[in-house]
Design a protein around this motif. Sequence first.
Motif, mmCIF file in Angstrom:
data_model
loop_
_atom_site.group_PDB
_atom_site.id
_atom_site.type_symbol
_atom_site.label_atom_id
_atom_site.label_comp_id
_atom_site.label_asym_id
_atom_site.label_seq_id
_atom_site.Cartn_x
_atom_site.Cartn_y
_atom_site.Cartn_z
ATOM 1 N N SER A 237 21.685 63.325 26.738
ATOM 2 C CA SER A 237 20.917 62.822 27.142
ATOM 3 C C SER A 237 21.510 62.291 28.271
ATOM 4 C CB SER A 237 20.697 61.518 26.134
ATOM 5 O OG SER A 237 20.816 60.928 25.983
ATOM 6 N N ASN A 238 22.806 61.672 28.628
ATOM 7 C CA ASN A 238 23.328 61.859 29.577
ATOM 8 C C ASN A 238 23.375 62.832 30.321
ATOM 9 O OD1 ASN A 238 24.427 59.177 28.980
ATOM 10 N ND2 ASN A 238 26.296 59.221 28.304
ATOM 11 N N GLY A 239 24.068 64.334 29.850
ATOM 12 C CA GLY A 239 23.784 64.830 30.455
ATOM 13 C C GLY A 239 22.975 66.203 31.377
ATOM 14 N N ILE A 240 22.065 65.453 31.367
ATOM 15 C CA ILE A 240 20.583 66.390 31.422
ATOM 16 C C ILE A 240 20.614 66.829 33.019
ATOM 17 C CG2 ILE A 240 17.874 66.505 31.599
ATOM 18 C CD1 ILE A 240 17.721 63.640 29.581
ATOM 19 N N SER B 200 22.704 54.742 27.643
ATOM 20 C CA SER B 200 22.782 54.083 27.327
ATOM 21 C C SER B 200 22.531 53.428 28.161
ATOM 22 C CB SER B 200 24.218 53.701 26.662
ATOM 23 O OG SER B 200 23.839 54.627 25.645
ATOM 24 N N TYR B 201 23.601 52.518 29.538
ATOM 25 C CA TYR B 201 23.662 52.100 30.781
ATOM 26 C C TYR B 201 22.139 52.749 31.847
ATOM 27 C CZ TYR B 201 24.466 50.710 35.998
ATOM 28 O OH TYR B 201 24.732 50.115 37.001
ATOM 29 N N ILE B 202 21.414 53.595 32.178
ATOM 30 C CA ILE B 202 20.506 53.698 32.568
ATOM 31 C C ILE B 202 19.368 52.602 32.224
ATOM 32 C CG2 ILE B 202 18.901 55.260 33.667
ATOM 33 C CD1 ILE B 202 20.755 56.838 34.213
ATOM 34 N N VAL B 203 19.149 52.957 30.701
ATOM 35 C CA VAL B 203 18.012 52.817 30.123
ATOM 36 C C VAL B 203 18.264 51.208 29.737
ATOM 37 C CG1 VAL B 203 17.016 52.612 27.855
ATOM 38 C CG2 VAL B 203 17.780 54.514 28.258
ATOM 39 N N ALA B 204 19.818 50.631 28.870
ATOM 40 C CA ALA B 204 19.863 49.017 28.776
ATOM 41 C C ALA B 204 19.383 48.113 30.477
ATOM 42 C CB ALA B 204 21.116 49.306 28.267
ATOM 43 N N HIS B 205 20.064 49.119 31.378
ATOM 44 C CA HIS B 205 19.933 48.447 32.733
ATOM 45 C C HIS B 205 18.542 48.387 32.969
ATOM 46 C CE1 HIS B 205 20.689 47.283 36.728
ATOM 47 N NE2 HIS B 205 21.660 47.356 36.263
ATOM 48 N N GLU B 206 18.005 49.403 32.972
ATOM 49 C CA GLU B 206 16.631 49.423 33.566
ATOM 50 C C GLU B 206 15.553 48.345 32.271
ATOM 51 O OE1 GLU B 206 12.369 52.409 34.360
ATOM 52 O OE2 GLU B 206 14.976 52.662 35.034
ATOM 53 N N ASN B 207 15.640 48.534 31.175
ATOM 54 C CA ASN B 207 14.842 47.547 30.313
ATOM 55 C C ASN B 207 15.425 46.090 30.129
ATOM 56 O OD1 ASN B 207 12.743 49.910 29.682
ATOM 57 N ND2 ASN B 207 14.831 51.324 29.653
ATOM 58 N N LEU B 208 16.649 46.536 29.841
ATOM 59 C CA LEU B 208 17.127 44.641 29.200
ATOM 60 C C LEU B 208 17.889 43.697 30.102
ATOM 61 C CD1 LEU B 208 18.800 46.270 25.794
ATOM 62 C CD2 LEU B 208 16.395 45.342 26.374
ATOM 63 N N ARG C 195 16.337 62.858 21.520
ATOM 64 C CA ARG C 195 14.846 63.038 22.157
ATOM 65 C C ARG C 195 13.976 62.190 22.677
ATOM 66 N NH1 ARG C 195 10.957 66.492 20.141
ATOM 67 N NH2 ARG C 195 11.043 69.045 20.334
ATOM 68 N N GLN C 196 13.402 61.207 22.422
ATOM 69 C CA GLN C 196 12.629 60.460 23.118
ATOM 70 C C GLN C 196 13.021 60.391 24.765
ATOM 71 O OE1 GLN C 196 9.828 58.856 19.787
ATOM 72 N NE2 GLN C 196 11.295 57.467 20.329
ATOM 73 N N THR C 197 14.337 59.877 24.315
ATOM 74 C CA THR C 197 14.824 59.684 25.689
ATOM 75 C C THR C 197 15.374 60.116 26.792
ATOM 76 O OG1 THR C 197 16.332 57.763 24.380
ATOM 77 C CG2 THR C 197 17.236 57.996 26.280
ATOM 78 N N ILE C 198 15.003 61.545 25.966
ATOM 79 C CA ILE C 198 15.189 62.885 26.850
ATOM 80 C C ILE C 198 14.398 62.615 27.875
ATOM 81 C CG2 ILE C 198 15.802 65.045 27.097
ATOM 82 C CD1 ILE C 198 17.926 65.084 24.736
ATOM 83 N N TYR C 199 13.190 62.506 27.355
ATOM 84 C CA TYR C 199 11.949 63.126 28.162
ATOM 85 C C TYR C 199 11.260 62.179 28.744
ATOM 86 C CZ TYR C 199 10.862 67.793 25.438
ATOM 87 O OH TYR C 199 11.258 68.560 24.829
ATOM 88 N N ALA C 200 12.010 60.575 28.322
ATOM 89 C CA ALA C 200 11.497 58.878 29.134
ATOM 90 C C ALA C 200 12.688 59.536 29.859
ATOM 91 C CB ALA C 200 11.879 57.960 28.003
ATOM 92 N N TYR C 201 13.545 60.024 30.509
ATOM 93 C CA TYR C 201 14.594 59.409 31.782
ATOM 94 C C TYR C 201 14.898 61.522 31.852
ATOM 95 C CZ TYR C 201 14.399 54.266 31.304
ATOM 96 O OH TYR C 201 14.004 53.501 30.949
ATOM 97 N N PRO C 202 13.960 62.341 32.647
ATOM 98 C CA PRO C 202 14.921 63.185 32.617
ATOM 99 C C PRO C 202 16.016 63.739 33.462
ATOM 100 C CG PRO C 202 12.749 63.030 33.826
ATOM 101 C CD PRO C 202 13.006 61.983 32.995
ATOM 102 N N ALA D 260 17.162 70.318 26.963
ATOM 103 C CA ALA D 260 18.715 69.682 26.712
ATOM 104 C C ALA D 260 17.664 68.937 25.261
ATOM 105 C CB ALA D 260 18.566 68.055 27.419
ATOM 106 N N ALA D 261 16.373 68.703 24.825
ATOM 107 C CA ALA D 261 15.440 68.234 23.937
ATOM 108 C C ALA D 261 16.423 69.298 23.031
ATOM 109 C CB ALA D 261 14.308 68.475 24.583
ATOM 110 N N GLN D 262 15.742 70.438 22.713
ATOM 111 C CA GLN D 262 16.225 71.038 22.024
ATOM 112 C C GLN D 262 17.753 72.305 21.649
ATOM 113 O OE1 GLN D 262 14.574 75.441 24.094
ATOM 114 N NE2 GLN D 262 12.684 74.865 23.379
ATOM 115 N N THR D 263 18.313 71.482 22.484
ATOM 116 C CA THR D 263 19.634 71.348 22.229
ATOM 117 C C THR D 263 20.627 70.093 21.378
ATOM 118 O OG1 THR D 263 20.462 72.207 24.400
ATOM 119 C CG2 THR D 263 22.007 71.630 23.698
#
Length: 493
Positions: free
Chosen positions: A302-305, A161-169, A149-156, A316-319
């Motif tokens: 979170s992938n399909g926002i 996983s690919y976007i979050v890991a690629h950008e941050n790791l 749910r936090q990822t949804i708001y951080a990456y609207p 998406a967060a409510q769903t």
Amino acid sequence: MDPLPPQRGVGPTVPRTNPADRRVIEQVRRSRPGDAVVRVSRPKFTGFARRGQGRLEASLTLEEPRGAWGKIWRVLVGAPIHSELEINERLSKKKALAVFSSDALSSVAYAPQATLVVLLAAGTSALSWSLPISIAVILLLAVVVFSYRQTIYAYPSGGGSYIVAHENLGEIPGLIAAAALAVGYILTVSVSIASAIDQLVSAVPTLFPLKVGLGIAAVALVTLANLRGIRESGSIFAAPTYVFLGAMFAMVGGGLFLYFSGQLSVPPPEYLPPPTEGLSLFLLLRAFAVGSAVMTGTEAISNGIPAFKPPESKNAAQTIVTMATILAVMFLGLSFLIVVGQIIPQRDESVISLLAHAVFGTGPGYYIVQFSAVLILVLAANTAYADFPRLASLLARDEYVPKQLAFRGERLAFSNGILILGVLSALLIVVFGGSVEALLPLYAVAVFTAFTLSQAGMVRYWLRTHGPGWRRRLVLNAVGAAATGIVTAVVVY
């Protein structure tokens, strides 16, 4: 314009039209002798309309298929959808719950049984551990859902996983996450379809010899439905999803009533395999890891926002919270009834079928449960069809896979990715003979690897951005990364 005098090698001196393509060819005299040039005037693009700088839109006449195969394709897939209508293809929360949550919700049809099969190795007395294990799985689900749910708001725009890991790791963790996701999506289709056929065979045993063929046919139907576009596939899949939910809650409610009134009875199987090992911590961890398959598909929302109607992140967060709540109630209810009803998995009949027989007998209620389970498991594959093509398009944009996977088809769906997913999933069903037990271990490894890298990436994100409440959010994501990392290690071991 004055015509130029004839010159050697320069053609006619008057404008002429090329009948082949209606070009107008004329010579233009400049200020100095010898500077004569030929000017070719082309007509406007016939059949195209200009839609802004550098953008042309083809008319419906040009898009009409010419050959027989093209006309058949048009009948199957439907008429083209213009790009500016994409906003109308967005999903409401009700349809999004059906499209993105069917994978997670349908996992109650096989995750409790997979847990029992592992525990049965220590004898029937170990089966009572399935309820505490289910509670632990739901607690892990809560951690993962609130982390996403936090990822949804951080990456609207979509924070898989690919976007979050690629950008941050970094690049390598990002590609590992992408590979895990791709394998997970392919196995989502294979496992869901294989489990659906198991449920069907439980109700209609005469279909057992056709298991593989029925699985391939189901993959083909879901592939075709997704080629017709996002919103239409959501409309197709919404009704069966809600029928399944109604049937499962009716079975859980009916089972609880029978139990507290002393009428719940499930006949034991004719043959019980002897115990092959003792009850140990490792066996319980294995059962927990297999039961955690109930969380497959949690990341899909979170992938399909971008597929949600505005406001995308809020919807998406409510769903995802709604999905987790429904899943937790169903899973715990089924686990409780399995334990108190002393249901033992059998080779020729699924646990869901045994419980449905105990609650509804052989009446219409039993068949509603079974066939709605078949439908939801077939449609659970749609979660992968919603996310695998998007992942492939992101990888194509970053030049890790062929560019063709980045293009949308006529129905605004990533048609190439959809077709590849369908072919690979059907191939796995053929290779493994439609066996859920053979497919499930690799499925769990892929899913929890992606979970772990995504949560670890979010820890790095909060350390890097220091957004509002970042310390509390960091702790929650860190707990999620640690928990999913431990489950990944147990499954791999």
